[in-house]
Scaffold this motif. Structure first.
Motif, PDB file in Angstrom:
ATOM      1  N   UNK A 135      35.281  40.073  -2.357  1.00 27.53           N
ATOM      2  CA  UNK A 135      35.710  38.938  -1.620  1.00 27.53           C
ATOM      3  C   UNK A 135      35.487  37.875  -2.871  1.00 27.53           C
ATOM      4  N   UNK A 136      34.946  37.779  -3.735  1.00 31.49           N
ATOM      5  CA  UNK A 136      34.443  36.501  -4.672  1.00 31.49           C
ATOM      6  C   UNK A 136      36.147  36.873  -5.874  1.00 31.49           C
ATOM      7  N   UNK A 137      35.740  37.899  -6.055  1.00 28.77           N
ATOM      8  CA  UNK A 137      37.155  38.201  -6.817  1.00 28.77           C
ATOM      9  C   UNK A 137      38.224  37.477  -6.135  1.00 28.77           C
ATOM     10  N   UNK A 138      38.730  37.742  -4.674  1.00 30.12           N
ATOM     11  CA  UNK A 138      40.067  37.245  -4.695  1.00 30.12           C
ATOM     12  C   UNK A 138      40.089  35.914  -4.041  1.00 30.12           C
ATOM     13  N   UNK A 139      38.297  35.488  -3.656  1.00 29.55           N
ATOM     14  CA  UNK A 139      38.942  34.177  -3.147  1.00 29.55           C
ATOM     15  C   UNK A 139      38.992  33.200  -4.381  1.00 29.55           C
ATOM     16  N   UNK A 140      38.693  33.525  -5.057  1.00 29.17           N
ATOM     17  CA  UNK A 140      38.511  32.653  -6.644  1.00 29.17           C
ATOM     18  C   UNK A 140      39.795  32.749  -7.706  1.00 29.17           C
ATOM     19  N   UNK A 141      40.660  33.953  -7.154  1.00 26.12           N
ATOM     20  CA  UNK A 141      42.457  33.564  -7.708  1.00 26.12           C
ATOM     21  C   UNK A 141      42.878  33.239  -6.094  1.00 26.12           C
ATOM     22  N   UNK A 142      42.126  32.845  -5.495  1.00 24.78           N
ATOM     23  CA  UNK A 142      43.636  32.058  -4.098  1.00 24.78           C
ATOM     24  C   UNK A 142      44.074  33.077  -2.652  1.00 24.78           C
ATOM     25  N   UNK A 143      43.674  34.299  -3.677  1.00 23.33           N
ATOM     26  CA  UNK A 143      45.110  35.254  -2.647  1.00 23.33           C
ATOM     27  C   UNK A 143      44.058  35.543  -1.345  1.00 23.33           C
ATOM     28  N   UNK A 144      44.747  35.962  -0.622  1.00 23.36           N
ATOM     29  CA  UNK A 144      43.858  35.382   1.177  1.00 23.36           C
ATOM     30  C   UNK A 144      43.839  36.273   2.453  1.00 23.36           C
ATOM     31  N   UNK A 145      42.816  36.941   2.463  1.00 19.21           N
ATOM     32  CA  UNK A 145      43.090  38.221   3.754  1.00 19.21           C
ATOM     33  C   UNK A 145      40.738  39.057   4.143  1.00 19.21           C
ATOM     34  N   UNK A 146      40.181  38.137   3.045  1.00 20.32           N
ATOM     35  CA  UNK A 146      39.453  38.366   2.948  1.00 20.32           C
ATOM     36  C   UNK A 146      37.771  37.967   2.782  1.00 20.32           C
ATOM     37  N   UNK A 147      38.880  35.910   2.946  1.00 20.01           N
ATOM     38  CA  UNK A 147      37.494  34.966   2.740  1.00 20.01           C
ATOM     39  C   UNK A 147      36.582  35.054   4.708  1.00 20.01           C
ATOM     40  N   UNK A 148      37.405  35.454   5.829  1.00 23.54           N
ATOM     41  CA  UNK A 148      35.522  35.587   6.689  1.00 23.54           C
ATOM     42  C   UNK A 148      35.980  36.402   7.215  1.00 23.54           C
ATOM     43  N   UNK A 149      35.343  37.701   6.038  1.00 24.95           N
ATOM     44  CA  UNK A 149      34.613  38.406   5.439  1.00 24.95           C
ATOM     45  C   UNK A 149      33.347  38.548   4.446  1.00 24.95           C
ATOM     46  N   UNK A 150      33.552  36.884   4.161  1.00 24.62           N
ATOM     47  CA  UNK A 150      32.438  36.518   3.132  1.00 24.62           C
ATOM     48  C   UNK A 150      30.582  37.233   3.704  1.00 24.62           C
ATOM     49  N   UNK A 151      30.781  37.672   1.876  1.00 24.07           N
ATOM     50  CA  UNK A 151      28.961  37.725   2.033  1.00 24.07           C
ATOM     51  C   UNK A 151      28.008  38.781   3.120  1.00 24.07           C
ATOM     52  N   UNK A 152      29.614  39.341   3.791  1.00 21.23           N
ATOM     53  CA  UNK A 152      28.887  41.361   4.452  1.00 21.23           C
ATOM     54  C   UNK A 152      28.223  41.685   2.956  1.00 21.23           C
ATOM     55  N   UNK A 153      26.806  42.158   3.899  1.00 24.50           N
ATOM     56  CA  UNK A 153      25.892  42.559   2.437  1.00 24.50           C
ATOM     57  C   UNK A 153      26.884  44.386   2.618  1.00 24.50           C
ATOM     58  N   UNK A 154      25.747  45.063   1.357  1.00 20.65           N
ATOM     59  CA  UNK A 154      26.275  46.383   0.888  1.00 20.65           C
ATOM     60  C   UNK A 154      27.510  46.428   1.160  1.00 20.65           C
ATOM     61  N   UNK A 155      28.094  47.909  -0.240  1.00 22.97           N
ATOM     62  CA  UNK A 155      29.176  47.923  -0.374  1.00 22.97           C
ATOM     63  C   UNK A 155      30.211  48.534  -0.229  1.00 22.97           C
ATOM     64  N   UNK A 156      31.531  48.529  -1.275  1.00 21.12           N
ATOM     65  CA  UNK A 156      33.171  48.659  -1.158  1.00 21.12           C
ATOM     66  C   UNK A 156      33.219  50.073  -0.237  1.00 21.12           C
TER      67      UNK A 156
END
Ligand SMILES: Cc1cc2nc3c(=O)[nH]c(=O)nc-3n(C[C@H](O)[C@H](O)[C@H](O)COP(=O)(O)OP(=O)(O)OC[C@H]3O[C@@H](n4cnc5c(N)ncnc54)[C@H](O)[C@@H]3O)c2cc1C
Length: 342
Positions: A101-122
């Protein structure tokens, strides 16, 4: 190929967020698909229970695990394609979800931001089609690679093949236990349309003084909300929402609304009505109630917690008591979201 070491009689406490003290007879770490396959087929465990574990944030061990626990730690995070409007981002199953999520957010790519900080692995994210604050993984899902644990074949699943539903996928139903998810690819927007319809996000953005939010602002707002509302598993053992929000038919929903004015109801899937499990539990008097070392959290009744020293069996018993109370009062059966092991 030399196999990684297999540890014996290992406490699982550091490997799952409920923090109970179940033991596994054996535990090993796989950081390559070949190692995972070799460990899965290890002659000593072929006829014994074996399970994959990611971050352990959605499991409850109700007893010791008499078999092999395989920690999936397949790495790698990279942009694999772009068409000028979207980018495909692929992560190994062992990558921390929020890292992606962080990787995408840092680049301004949209779609994962609402799912920030959900624990666990991909690798576990598709299992229950993780969701939060008006978004679900399926909205951005492109494909995943999975190892067939019977044949050793690596298969690709597109969105349709995953049969995503509310906290559901084929991997929790017909295909349960058949596959190890190896990687996850999501499709993200380079010029995103933000999803800020969720009331709490709007309120938080307002408090932050933001009128025209960016992807990063929405992510920060979600992180703020989560940190203020949910207990941190590092402090208080838990696995997030213990139950799914139940769905009932329109007739039952209308009858419930009549009997219990103020009952929250939302549109569910396929004409069903979704009820708020937390509200139902709270109405039964469980919010903040403690039984020994376990209880329903004081701010969020849907989150069952380990106050320290609880066993998995005690937490499961609490869940059963709560489920029974809700069934008696409302005639509605709660279904656990957390995966019971044992
Ligand atoms: C504080 C807190 C808040 C949470 N909030 C949310 C939320 O907002 N939304 C939400 O959807 N969830 C939420 N969760 C639940 C949890 O974070 C997610 O379900 C997450 O995707 C679980 O990932 P994990 O790696 O920890 O999975 P694990 O708990 O390790 O595993 C879950 C299941 O998947 C299987 N599994 C794990 N990895 C693989 C793999 N690679 N291949 C095949 N099977 C595998 C395991 O055997 C197990 O059955 C929350 C949990 C906590 C503790």
């Amino acid at each position: 190929m030399s196999l990684p070491p297999i540890q014996r009689q290992v406490s699982l406490r550091p490997y799952h967020t409920f923090g109970t003290d179940a033991f596994a007879s054996a535990l090993a770490v796989a950081d390559q698909p070949e190692t995972l396959w070799a460990l899965w087929n290890h002659p000593e465990f072929r006829d014994r229970p074996r399970m994959l574990l990611g971050g352990g944030s959605n499991v409850l061990f109700v007893r010791d695990f008499d078999g092999l626990v395989l920690l999936n730690r397949l790495g790698g995070l990279a942009e694999v394609d772009s068409d000028g409007s979207h980018v495909l981002l692929r992560a190994g199953a062992g990558v921390l979800w929020h890292h992606m999520v962080h990787y995408a957010v840092e680049r301004g790519w949209g779609g994962l931001e609402n799912l920030s900080l959900i624990p666990g692995l991909c690798g576990a994210a598709p299992m229950q089609n993780i969701g939060a604050y008006g978004a679900e993984l399926k909205d951005v899902f492109h494909e995943l690679e999975a190892l067939d644990l019977q044949s050793g074949e690596v298969l690709r699943f597109d969105r349709q093949a995953c049969q995503f539903g509310y906290r559901e996928s084929v991997f929790k139903r017909q295909a349960a236990g058949h596959y190890a998810i190896l990687s996850l690819t999501v499709r993200l927007a380079l010029r995103p349309t933000l999803n800020v319809t969720y009331g709490a996000i709007q309120d938080t953005l307002k408090q932050m003084g933001i009128v025209e939010p960016s992807v990063s602002d929405v992510s920060k707002a979600v992180i703020n909300i989560r940190q203020s509302k949910l207990p941190d598993p590092a402090v208080l053992g838990n696995a997030g929402s213990f139950f799914k929000n139940p769905e009932v038919g329109a007739a039952q929903a209308a009858e419930l609304a009549d009997r219990f004015p103020g009952m929250p109801q939302y549109p569910g899937g396929e004409g069903m009505i979704k009820l708020a499990a937390g509200w139902l539990i709270e109405q039964c008097g469980w919010k903040g109630k403690r039984l020994g070392n376990t209880g329903a959290h004081a701010q969020q009744a849907l989150v069952l917690v380990n106050y320290g020293g609880a066993t998995g069996a005690e937490i499961w018993q609490l869940a059963c008591d709560i489920r029974e109370a809700v069934l008696q009062q409302f005639g509605v059966t709660l279904v656990p979201e957390v995966n019971r092991v044992g």
